[in-house]
Design a protein around this motif. Structure first.
Motif, short mmCIF file in Angstrom:
data_model
loop_
_atom_site.label_atom_id
_atom_site.label_comp_id
_atom_site.label_asym_id
_atom_site.label_seq_id
_atom_site.Cartn_x
_atom_site.Cartn_y
_atom_site.Cartn_z
N ILE A 5 1.23 -1.31 0.31
CA ILE A 5 0.20 0.17 0.52
C ILE A 5 0.86 1.30 0.00
CG2 ILE A 5 -0.34 0.34 2.79
CD1 ILE A 5 -2.84 1.38 2.16
N ARG A 41 -0.49 -4.12 2.28
CA ARG A 41 -1.60 -3.49 2.96
C ARG A 41 -2.03 -4.93 4.20
NH1 ARG A 41 -4.26 -0.68 -0.43
NH2 ARG A 41 -3.38 -1.60 -2.17
N ASN A 42 -2.48 -4.09 4.94
CA ASN A 42 -3.73 -5.18 6.38
C ASN A 42 -2.77 -5.55 7.19
OD1 ASN A 42 -6.16 -4.39 5.01
ND2 ASN A 42 -6.07 -6.54 3.47
N ASN A 76 -0.41 3.72 -2.81
CA ASN A 76 -1.39 2.35 -4.14
C ASN A 76 -0.86 2.86 -5.13
OD1 ASN A 76 -3.18 1.54 -2.08
ND2 ASN A 76 -5.04 3.19 -2.19
N ARG A 94 -6.12 9.73 1.68
CA ARG A 94 -7.00 8.20 2.69
C ARG A 94 -5.51 8.30 3.24
NH1 ARG A 94 -11.21 6.78 1.47
NH2 ARG A 94 -10.58 4.62 1.36
N GLU A 175 -7.33 4.19 4.72
CA GLU A 175 -6.55 2.95 4.18
C GLU A 175 -5.83 2.90 5.31
OE1 GLU A 175 -6.26 1.47 -0.38
OE2 GLU A 175 -7.55 3.81 0.07
#
Length: 327
Positions: A5, A41-42, A76, A94, A175
């Motif tokens: 990300i 990401r995450n 991103n 974001r 995000e």
């Protein structure tokens, strides 16, 4: 292939040192000096180091509070450092940040409802009534009652204020959230509750975190990957599992040595991996030493360390160290 990300490449942030009536620039404070890392990401990515090493400046440069001196920040897949102001603001929506001290980061003259809805108002999202409804949702998410919306920050405890700060950070549905020492200003009994809340929110909202901290104890139970920072540079990048079993850089090992041992197992780990550094302070970021910046305090430093800046050495696919001992 990892889904990144955020990718930071050779990022630098220098602050000018001025003197005289004409404010002539006589030098630079190299707070962030050629930092690179990638965040999946995450996940939770931790930046660890002593106070003054540049980790908070790094976070504030990523989110746009400071303008980078050079380097790239890909969010991103888009290099936000190359965008025009309006496009950059649209992308930066974001991302959000939770600051270290909720007492100073919350406006004491505003009610909680105004603090939480401020990002929505700035970006002209929703009507006033819709913003209030959003604030009601957010206080529930951070486990506060709706009655808190009409209170002022001074009426709240430290933990409650930090929950309000987290709710504000969630207002634009980001995000990526940067957590700048989010629990260091709180009582120990409250710290665990805030960290548990952040974990729950990450799972529920599929968030990515960058955690800025000096506390490896927090990292152990909260992060997935770690970069260790010293004097404006990253000296080691490693997974959380390996940092406590296979640290390579002398500074990383010294940080482990500084962790208070609670159990016999932890004491044995420190004896095995810890490393006592020489007395002294981190170097001045306006006049860092040549070669490896850690060499004046490193008990394993060689003549090469004093002259030549270390290059990254790949220990494994998820472990990189900047140290001549391994090159």
């Amino acid at each position: 292939m990892p889904d990144y990300i955020l990718e930071v490449k050779n990022l630098k942030k220098y602050f000018p040192i001025t003197a005289g009536i004409f404010n002539r620039i006589i030098g630079w404070v190299k707070a962030v000096d050629g930092v690179s890392f990638s965040v999946e990401r995450n996940t939770t990515y931790a930046i660890v180091g002593e106070s003054g090493c540049g980790k908070s400046t790094l976070a504030r440069t990523i989110i746009g509070i400071y303008e980078p001196t050079s380097g790239s920040i890909f969010f991103n897949g888009i290099d936000i450092t190359k965008l025009k102001r309006r496009e950059r603001i649209r992308i930066l929506r974001r991302m959000s940040i939770v600051f270290q001290d909720p007492t100073s980061s919350l406006n004491p003259r505003h009610k909680v409802v105004d603090i939480i809805t401020a990002p929505l108002k700035v970006h002209k999202i929703g009507s006033p009534s819709e913003r209030v409804e959003k604030a009601k949702e957010l206080v529930k998410i951070v486990e506060l009652d709706e009655s808190f919306l009409n209170k002022y920050p001074h009426e709240l405890s430290g933990g409650q204020r930090q929950r309000v700060a987290i709710a504000r950070a969630l207002a634009l549905e980001p995000e990526l959230i940067l957590l700048d020492e989010p629990t260091s200003a709180l009582d120990v009994s409250v710290q665990a509750k805030i960290l548990n809340l952040l974990k729950q929110l990450q799972r529920k909202l599929k968030l990515t975190y960058i955690l800025i901290t000096h506390n490896l104890g927090v990292v152990r139970n909260f992060a997935d990957h770690v970069s260790v920072m010293y004097a404006g540079k990253i000296v080691e990048t490693i997974t959380v599992n390996k940092i406590f079993s296979e640290p390579k850089h002398p500074y990383t090992r010294a940080l482990i040595d500084a962790i208070p041992s609670v159990t016999l197992e932890e004491e044995e780990l420190v004896k095995k991996l810890g490393l006592k550094i020489k007395p002294g302070e981190p170097p001045s970021l306006s006049n860092p030493p040549p070669g490896c910046r850690f060499h004046p305090r490193c008990p394993l430093a060689t003549e090469r360390c004093k002259k030549e800046e270390p290059k990254p050495v790949l220990i494994s696919s998820d472990h990189v160290v900047f140290c001549h001992l391994f090159s």
